[in-house]
Design an enzyme around this catalytic site. Structure first.
Site, PDB file in Angstrom:
ATOM      1  N   CYS A 177       3.442  16.423 -12.202  1.00  0.00           N
ATOM      2  CA  CYS A 177       4.612  16.059 -13.024  1.00  0.00           C
ATOM      3  C   CYS A 177       5.268  14.766 -12.549  1.00  0.00           C
ATOM      4  CB  CYS A 177       5.633  17.189 -13.055  1.00  0.00           C
ATOM      5  SG  CYS A 177       6.454  17.461 -11.465  1.00  0.00           S
ATOM      6  N   HIS A 220       0.823  -1.220   0.000  1.00  0.00           N
ATOM      7  CA  HIS A 220       0.000   0.000   0.000  1.00  0.00           C
ATOM      8  C   HIS A 220       0.851   1.261   0.000  1.00  0.00           C
ATOM      9  CE1 HIS A 220      -3.498  -2.613   1.718  1.00  0.00           C
ATOM     10  NE2 HIS A 220      -3.304  -2.782   0.428  1.00  0.00           N
TER      11      HIS A 220
HETATM   12  P1  OAD Z   1      -6.950  -4.060  10.285  1.00  0.00           P
HETATM   13  O1  OAD Z   1      -7.158  -2.880  11.149  1.00  0.00           O
HETATM   14  O2  OAD Z   1      -8.042  -4.472   9.381  1.00  0.00           O
HETATM   15  O3  OAD Z   1      -6.603  -5.322  11.187  1.00  0.00           O
HETATM   16  C1  OAD Z   1      -5.658  -5.272  12.204  1.00  0.00           C
HETATM   17  C2  OAD Z   1      -5.511  -6.662  12.772  1.00  0.00           C
HETATM   18  O4  OAD Z   1      -4.479  -6.634  13.734  1.00  0.00           O
HETATM   19  C3  OAD Z   1      -6.773  -7.183  13.472  1.00  0.00           C
HETATM   20  O5  OAD Z   1      -7.062  -8.491  12.995  1.00  0.00           O
HETATM   21  C4  OAD Z   1      -6.370  -7.221  14.941  1.00  0.00           C
HETATM   22  O6  OAD Z   1      -6.980  -8.289  15.645  1.00  0.00           O
HETATM   23  C5  OAD Z   1      -4.874  -7.412  14.837  1.00  0.00           C
HETATM   24  N1  OAD Z   1      -4.088  -6.916  15.975  1.00  0.00           N
HETATM   25  C6  OAD Z   1      -4.353  -5.865  16.792  1.00  0.00           C
HETATM   26  N2  OAD Z   1      -3.368  -5.705  17.695  1.00  0.00           N
HETATM   27  C7  OAD Z   1      -2.441  -6.662  17.444  1.00  0.00           C
HETATM   28  C8  OAD Z   1      -1.203  -7.031  18.020  1.00  0.00           C
HETATM   29  N3  OAD Z   1      -0.690  -6.352  19.063  1.00  0.00           N
HETATM   30  N4  OAD Z   1      -0.516  -8.078  17.504  1.00  0.00           N
HETATM   31  C9  OAD Z   1      -1.024  -8.769  16.451  1.00  0.00           C
HETATM   32  N5  OAD Z   1      -2.197  -8.478  15.863  1.00  0.00           N
HETATM   33  C10 OAD Z   1      -2.906  -7.440  16.348  1.00  0.00           C
HETATM   34  O7  OAD Z   1      -5.572  -3.792   9.495  1.00  0.00           O
HETATM   35  P2  OAD Z   1      -5.033  -4.490   8.169  1.00  0.00           P
HETATM   36  O8  OAD Z   1      -5.415  -5.899   8.073  1.00  0.00           O
HETATM   37  O9  OAD Z   1      -3.600  -4.139   8.091  1.00  0.00           O
HETATM   38  O10 OAD Z   1      -5.435  -0.270   3.322  1.00  0.00           O
HETATM   39  O11 OAD Z   1      -5.818  -3.656   7.078  1.00  0.00           O
HETATM   40  C11 OAD Z   1      -5.533  -3.839   5.726  1.00  0.00           C
HETATM   41  C12 OAD Z   1      -5.772  -2.595   4.951  1.00  0.00           C
HETATM   42  O12 OAD Z   1      -7.065  -2.077   5.280  1.00  0.00           O
HETATM   43  C13 OAD Z   1      -4.862  -1.444   5.313  1.00  0.00           C
HETATM   44  O13 OAD Z   1      -3.564  -1.542   4.752  1.00  0.00           O
HETATM   45  C14 OAD Z   1      -5.609  -0.271   4.749  1.00  0.00           C
HETATM   46  C15 OAD Z   1      -7.043  -0.642   5.117  1.00  0.00           C
HETATM   47  O14 OAD Z   1      -7.962  -0.400   4.129  1.00  0.00           O
HETATM   48  C16 OAD Z   1      -5.386   0.906   2.682  1.00  0.00           C
HETATM   49  O15 OAD Z   1      -5.418   1.965   3.273  1.00  0.00           O
HETATM   50  C17 OAD Z   1      -5.269   0.803   1.206  1.00  0.00           C
END
Ligand code: OAD
Length: 260
Positions: A138, A127
């Site tokens: 540009c 991302h």
């Molecule tokens: P999410 O916010 O969807 O998910 C975060 C995950 O991390 C959840 O499943 C939590 O349970 C887990 N979590 C929280 N604390 C944690 C910890 N200390 N250790 C391990 N896991 C933990 O975030 P992503 O899956 O990264 O895209 O989201 C994917 C994409 O959704 C992002 O990159 C963004 C968003 O749309 C764009 O902006 C294009």
């Protein structure tokens, strides 16, 4: 999370690794939660806040760049203060541990650049990165230090609006990065899936690609995800707790393996 289970998992990983093996780590916002950055979903998630939700849309940036930048500046301030968590540092240790013989590839959905700050070298940013900027007109790359921003939106010498090199809703994952990530998932002997809810494509498909090619897939997340039931090791754990333990176990096991 029982330590005996971590030991079992470390043994299974060590058994899988041979010369030229590729280890892939797919990371998401949960990994940076312990650095103090909010996740996207779940309690306190950025997407639950309508204002921040707008900041992730390409549409607002096009229509109202000043309003978009006012919101984004708050994220930039947060980013300027964060440091790698113990989980990031454990992944950097893992790269060092594997480096003489094997390859570690991090595929991240995070735009915070913390893997690189922690010292990882091979990082595929699906991302993009909020630490890089370019002109929407540009295409020229820009370094945006805080003092460089005198008014919003910041502008290039050509007059175009400058934006971060992040993928916003409504925009595609950069093709080349995706190709590399897909190839790494196909080649992986082991894939760790850490801190991602696996709700966003195409990243969410990568564990299935690795499983299809018979990789050992290990999930680390305090919550269950669509992957949890499909893998042999799915730990309900915080990344900063689990990863240092795993890397410590692997250190001993890999030293034995290399010596034999
Ligand atoms: P999410 O916010 O969807 O998910 C975060 C995950 O991390 C959840 O499943 C939590 O349970 C887990 N979590 C929280 N604390 C944690 C910890 N200390 N250790 C391990 N896991 C933990 O975030 P992503 O899956 O990264 O895209 O989201 C994917 C994409 O959704 C992002 O990159 C963004 C968003 O749309 C764009 O902006 C294009």
């Amino acid at each position: 999370m029982r330590e005996s289970q971590v030991e079992l998992c470390a043994r299974a990983i060590a058994e899988r690794l041979g010369p030229d093996s590729v280890v892939v780590v797919l990371t998401g916002a949960g990994l940076s939660a312990e650095s103090g950055l909010p996740t996207f979903r779940g309690a306190g998630g950025l997407l639950g806040d309508p204002e921040f939700f707008e900041a992730f849309t390409a549409d607002l940036l096009r229509r109202a760049p000043r309003a978009w930048w006012e919101i984004f500046q708050r994220l930039r301030e947060l980013l300027s203060e964060v440091r790698p968590s113990p989980a990031h540092l454990a992944l950097s240790d893992l790269e060092e541990l594997l480096r003489p013989h094997l390859r570690l590839v991090i595929i991240t959905q995070n735009v915070d650049g913390l893997h690189q700050v922690a010292g990882n070298r091979r990082v595929l940013e699906l991302h993009g990165s909020a630490r890089r900027y370019y002109c929407t007109c540009c295409g020229r790359p820009h370094v945006l230090l805080p003092e460089r921003i005198v008014e919003l939106p910041p502008r290039c010498a050509c007059g175009g609006v400058i934006r971060p090199a992040v993928v916003l809703f409504g925009e595609a994952t950069p093709h080349e990065v995706w190709q590399e990530a897909y190839a790494a998932a196909q080649r992986a002997s082991v894939m760790l899936v850490v801190g991602t809810s696996l709700q966003v494509e195409p990243a969410a498909s990568l564990p299935a690609v690795a499983l299809h090619h018979r990789a050992l897939v290990v999930e680390v997340n305090p919550e269950t995800t669509p992957l949890s039931g499909a893998v042999r090791f799915s730990f309900r754990a915080f990344a900063s707790h689990f990863l240092p333990l795993l890397v410590e176990r692997l250190r001993g096991l890999l030293a034995q393996k290399m010596a034999s």
